[in-house]
Scaffold this active site. Structure first.
Site, PDB file in Angstrom:
ATOM      1  CG  HIS A   1      -2.092   0.895   1.113  1.00  0.00           C
ATOM      2  ND1 HIS A   1      -2.044   2.243   1.316  1.00  0.00           N
ATOM      3  CD2 HIS A   1      -3.364   0.617   0.741  1.00  0.00           C
ATOM      4  CE1 HIS A   1      -3.242   2.756   1.113  1.00  0.00           C
ATOM      5  NE2 HIS A   1      -4.063   1.798   0.752  1.00  0.00           N
TER       6      HIS A   1
ATOM      7  CG  ASP B   1      -8.333  -4.625  -2.991  1.00  0.00           C
ATOM      8  OD1 ASP B   1      -7.609  -3.695  -3.390  1.00  0.00           O
ATOM      9  OD2 ASP B   1      -9.580  -4.542  -2.943  1.00  0.00           O
TER      10      ASP B   1
HETATM   11  C1  SDX Z   1      -6.303  -0.253  -2.984  1.00  0.00           C
HETATM   12  O1  SDX Z   1      -4.543   4.278  -2.089  1.00  0.00           O
HETATM   13  C2  SDX Z   1      -5.500   3.652  -1.475  1.00  0.00           C
HETATM   14  O2  SDX Z   1      -5.907   4.030  -0.396  1.00  0.00           O
HETATM   15  C3  SDX Z   1      -6.045   2.431  -2.224  1.00  0.00           C
HETATM   16  C4  SDX Z   1      -7.054   1.595  -1.443  1.00  0.00           C
HETATM   17  C5  SDX Z   1      -8.329   2.362  -1.171  1.00  0.00           C
HETATM   18  O3  SDX Z   1      -9.017   2.057  -0.186  1.00  0.00           O
HETATM   19  O4  SDX Z   1      -8.675   3.205  -2.058  1.00  0.00           O
HETATM   20  O5  SDX Z   1      -6.481   1.186  -0.196  1.00  0.00           O
HETATM   21  C6  SDX Z   1      -7.465   0.372  -2.246  1.00  0.00           C
HETATM   22  O6  SDX Z   1      -6.089   0.063  -4.124  1.00  0.00           O
HETATM   23  C7  SDX Z   1      -5.405  -1.233  -2.273  1.00  0.00           C
HETATM   24  C8  SDX Z   1      -4.212  -1.707  -3.150  1.00  0.00           C
HETATM   25  C9  SDX Z   1      -4.670  -2.845  -4.067  1.00  0.00           C
HETATM   26  N1  SDX Z   1      -3.606  -3.201  -5.008  1.00  0.00           N
HETATM   27  C10 SDX Z   1      -2.898  -4.342  -4.901  1.00  0.00           C
HETATM   28  O7  SDX Z   1      -3.063  -5.158  -3.997  1.00  0.00           O
HETATM   29  C11 SDX Z   1      -1.888  -4.589  -6.025  1.00  0.00           C
HETATM   30  C12 SDX Z   1      -0.542  -5.022  -5.436  1.00  0.00           C
HETATM   31  N2  SDX Z   1       0.010  -3.888  -4.708  1.00  0.00           N
HETATM   32  C13 SDX Z   1       1.067  -3.128  -5.363  1.00  0.00           C
HETATM   33  O8  SDX Z   1       0.868  -2.975  -6.751  1.00  0.00           O
HETATM   34  C14 SDX Z   1       1.422  -1.861  -4.608  1.00  0.00           C
HETATM   35  O9  SDX Z   1       1.632  -2.216  -3.292  1.00  0.00           O
HETATM   36  C15 SDX Z   1       0.506  -0.651  -4.646  1.00  0.00           C
HETATM   37  C16 SDX Z   1       0.109  -0.273  -6.028  1.00  0.00           C
HETATM   38  C17 SDX Z   1      -0.722  -0.890  -3.832  1.00  0.00           C
HETATM   39  C18 SDX Z   1       1.266   0.520  -4.002  1.00  0.00           C
HETATM   40  O10 SDX Z   1       2.299   0.800  -4.874  1.00  0.00           O
HETATM   41  P1  SDX Z   1       3.468   1.883  -4.540  1.00  0.00           P
HETATM   42  O11 SDX Z   1       3.179   2.607  -3.283  1.00  0.00           O
HETATM   43  O12 SDX Z   1       3.675   2.672  -5.783  1.00  0.00           O
HETATM   44  O13 SDX Z   1       4.692   0.946  -4.224  1.00  0.00           O
HETATM   45  P2  SDX Z   1       5.728   0.481  -5.314  1.00  0.00           P
HETATM   46  O14 SDX Z   1       5.053  -0.241  -6.436  1.00  0.00           O
HETATM   47  O15 SDX Z   1       6.600   1.647  -5.661  1.00  0.00           O
HETATM   48  O16 SDX Z   1       6.547  -0.602  -4.505  1.00  0.00           O
HETATM   49  C19 SDX Z   1       7.547  -0.192  -3.557  1.00  0.00           C
HETATM   50  C20 SDX Z   1       8.387  -1.438  -3.350  1.00  0.00           C
HETATM   51  C21 SDX Z   1       8.870  -2.041  -4.666  1.00  0.00           C
HETATM   52  O17 SDX Z   1      10.070  -2.768  -4.382  1.00  0.00           O
HETATM   53  P3  SDX Z   1      11.489  -2.117  -4.842  1.00  0.00           P
HETATM   54  O18 SDX Z   1      11.440  -2.015  -6.368  1.00  0.00           O
HETATM   55  O19 SDX Z   1      11.572  -0.765  -4.165  1.00  0.00           O
HETATM   56  O20 SDX Z   1      12.495  -3.127  -4.347  1.00  0.00           O
HETATM   57  O21 SDX Z   1       7.584  -2.456  -2.736  1.00  0.00           O
HETATM   58  C22 SDX Z   1       7.421  -3.543  -3.658  1.00  0.00           C
HETATM   59  C23 SDX Z   1       7.796  -3.041  -5.032  1.00  0.00           C
HETATM   60  O22 SDX Z   1       8.276  -4.103  -5.843  1.00  0.00           O
HETATM   61  N3  SDX Z   1       6.004  -3.928  -3.620  1.00  0.00           N
HETATM   62  C24 SDX Z   1       5.575  -5.162  -3.809  1.00  0.00           C
HETATM   63  C25 SDX Z   1       4.190  -5.098  -3.666  1.00  0.00           C
HETATM   64  N4  SDX Z   1       3.824  -3.829  -3.418  1.00  0.00           N
HETATM   65  C26 SDX Z   1       4.959  -3.117  -3.390  1.00  0.00           C
HETATM   66  N5  SDX Z   1       6.233  -6.314  -4.085  1.00  0.00           N
HETATM   67  C27 SDX Z   1       5.464  -7.417  -4.231  1.00  0.00           C
HETATM   68  N6  SDX Z   1       4.121  -7.424  -4.113  1.00  0.00           N
HETATM   69  C28 SDX Z   1       3.456  -6.295  -3.828  1.00  0.00           C
HETATM   70  N7  SDX Z   1       2.124  -6.308  -3.697  1.00  0.00           N
END
Ligand code: SDX
Length: 378
Positions: free
Chosen positions: A261, A315
């Site tokens: 998140h 989720d």
């Molecule tokens: C919702 O914003 C809100 O409030 C949203 C929500 C709401 O109520 O409206 O809470 C609802 O959308 C929840 C999120 C649902 N999405 C997912 O579950 C999809 C998987 N999650 C990721 O795509 C991610 O965590 C996000 C999109 C939710 C957040 O992305 P960020 O903040 O842009 O983080 P990032 O992609 O830049 O990741 C930072 C690091 C990375 O590693 P490094 O490259 O720095 O080594 O964390 C890792 C990412 O690879 N990472 C994950 C991960 N989420 C972040 N690695 C593996 N699996 C994941 N789920």
């Protein structure tokens, strides 16, 4: 004016000022108008919560009764909206159908009297009332059946489950669903709410605002993740396969759906409550075959990614609750949209109070004074 540095995805950059909800991502706190989500989930209901978010205070008994009456009265769809839905391909995704229908509502109520409190209230009521009917109608019509009319004698959550499954739900699952709606209603400036704000700031109609937000919520990185979680759990299949599967995913730099998140760096408080709701349903109606896989995956992700603040988000467990309620997985995100319409409308109304059109700037990385090359010389 202080110029902020560029942050991808506007991470940490305030886009607005708001008093609607508050999140502390380090402590796992979520408050709607200052009230903790745990207390609301335990004591409130969805329509009362929607009223709180949109008008800023918990309604009196009379205010809530009037709001419930208005919502019940406006649940039915114009027949032209239903006729339009008959032209949608059955294979189309329900979120695309919902976005089309939300926008189409504007054809019937396009007067943009945004300074008229009556117009604002009518738009709030119509959208909250009709979106569940749209979702349920599409479900029945894509199966070749006529949609059922809403039942005025059922509450908001029970009526949706009735329209969807064509049978009146027991009070307990209807209550569980109502709590799910409360949990998904609002979450500060998430991507779909930001879309709503930008659209609202041009002073277009609220139906376009909600249609814009629905399109944004549909993405798998946002509201679409709940549907992807079930696909992921089915792919993993067994508890024994969790850690080998995760190892492979991480080696391929894959995202684990339902985890991580932008704000929460601990377990999303909504995920904790949704897990409890799932366990309550399983106790009464039998366990979901993938629940143990989900619990083991949570442990494994914590072992591997906990140090990066990656924990279950809203989720991760919601789909297991919805499955037990008889909701098809491609309707999980439309259900999220039914609920988040309350938050989108709250921010729409708040934006109108002190509106300024959103128009950020950019850091230009392109060419200057380039020349036009005739096509024969390219
Ligand atoms: C919702 O914003 C809100 O409030 C949203 C929500 C709401 O109520 O409206 O809470 C609802 O959308 C929840 C999120 C649902 N999405 C997912 O579950 C999809 C998987 N999650 C990721 O795509 C991610 O965590 C996000 C999109 C939710 C957040 O992305 P960020 O903040 O842009 O983080 P990032 O992609 O830049 O990741 C930072 C690091 C990375 O590693 P490094 O490259 O720095 O080594 O964390 C890792 C990412 O690879 N990472 C994950 C991960 N989420 C972040 N690695 C593996 N699996 C994941 N789920």
């Amino acid at each position: 004016m202080t110029v902020c540095e560029y942050r991808a995805g506007l991470e940490g950059i305030p886009a607005t000022q708001s008093s609607i909800s508050f999140v502390d991502g380090q402590r796992g706190v979520l408050e709607y108008r200052g009230i903790g989500i745990e207390e609301l989930a335990a004591k409130g209901n969805f329509l009362e919560t929607a009223y709180l978010l949109i008008w800023g205070d918990l309604p009196t008994k009379e205010e809530l009764e009037l709001f419930e009456y208005e919502i019940t009265y406006h649940r039915r769809l114009k027949y032209r909206i239903r006729d339009m839905m008959k032209c949608f391909p059955e294979s189309g995704h329900p979120m695309d159908a919902l976005q089309a229908c939300a926008a189409a509502l504007g054809l019937f109520y396009s007067r943009r009297a945004l300074d008229d409190p009556t117009y604002i209230r009518e738009a709030v009521v119509r959208l909250l009332a009709k979106i569940p009917t749209m979702v349920a109608a599409f479900q029945l019509m894509r199966k070749g059946n006529d949609p059922v009319q809403p039942r005025d004698d059922l509450g908001y959550a029970a009526n949706f489950l009735y329209m969807l499954n064509e049978r009146e739900p027991d009070p307990f699952p209807a209550h569980i669903f109502d709590v799910c709606l409360m949990l998904h209603a609002e979450h500060t400036i998430n991507a779909s709410t930001f879309s709503a704000l930008v659209t609202a700031s041009t002073l277009t109609d609220p139906y376009a605002v909600v249609a814009s937000a629905v399109g944004t919520l549909a993405g798998p990185l946002h509201g679409g993740a709940n549907e992807e979680v079930i696909v992921m759990l089915e792919e993993i299949g067994t508890v024994e396969n969790v850690r080998p599967w995760l190892e492979k995913q991480l080696a391929q730099k894959g995202k684990i759906m339902g985890f991580g998140h932008r704000v929460y760096k601990v377990k999303d408080p909504r995920a904790t409550i949704l897990q409890q709701l799932a366990e309550q349903l399983f106790e009464k109606y039998g366990r979901d075959e993938y629940y143990d896989v989900a619990v083991e995956l949570e442990r494994a992700v914590e072992d591997n990614l906990g140090h990066k603040g990656i924990y279950p988000n809203v989720d991760f467990y919601s789909g297991l609750v919805y499955r037990k309620l008889g909701i098809p997985s491609d309707l999980f995100t439309p259900v999220f949209a039914i609920s988040r319409t309350a938050g989108w409308l709250a921010h729409w109304k708040e934006q109108l109070n002190e509106n300024r059109i959103f128009r950020p700037t950019q850091i230009y990385t392109g060419l200057h004074e380039a020349t036009y090359v005739p096509i024969e010389h390219r």
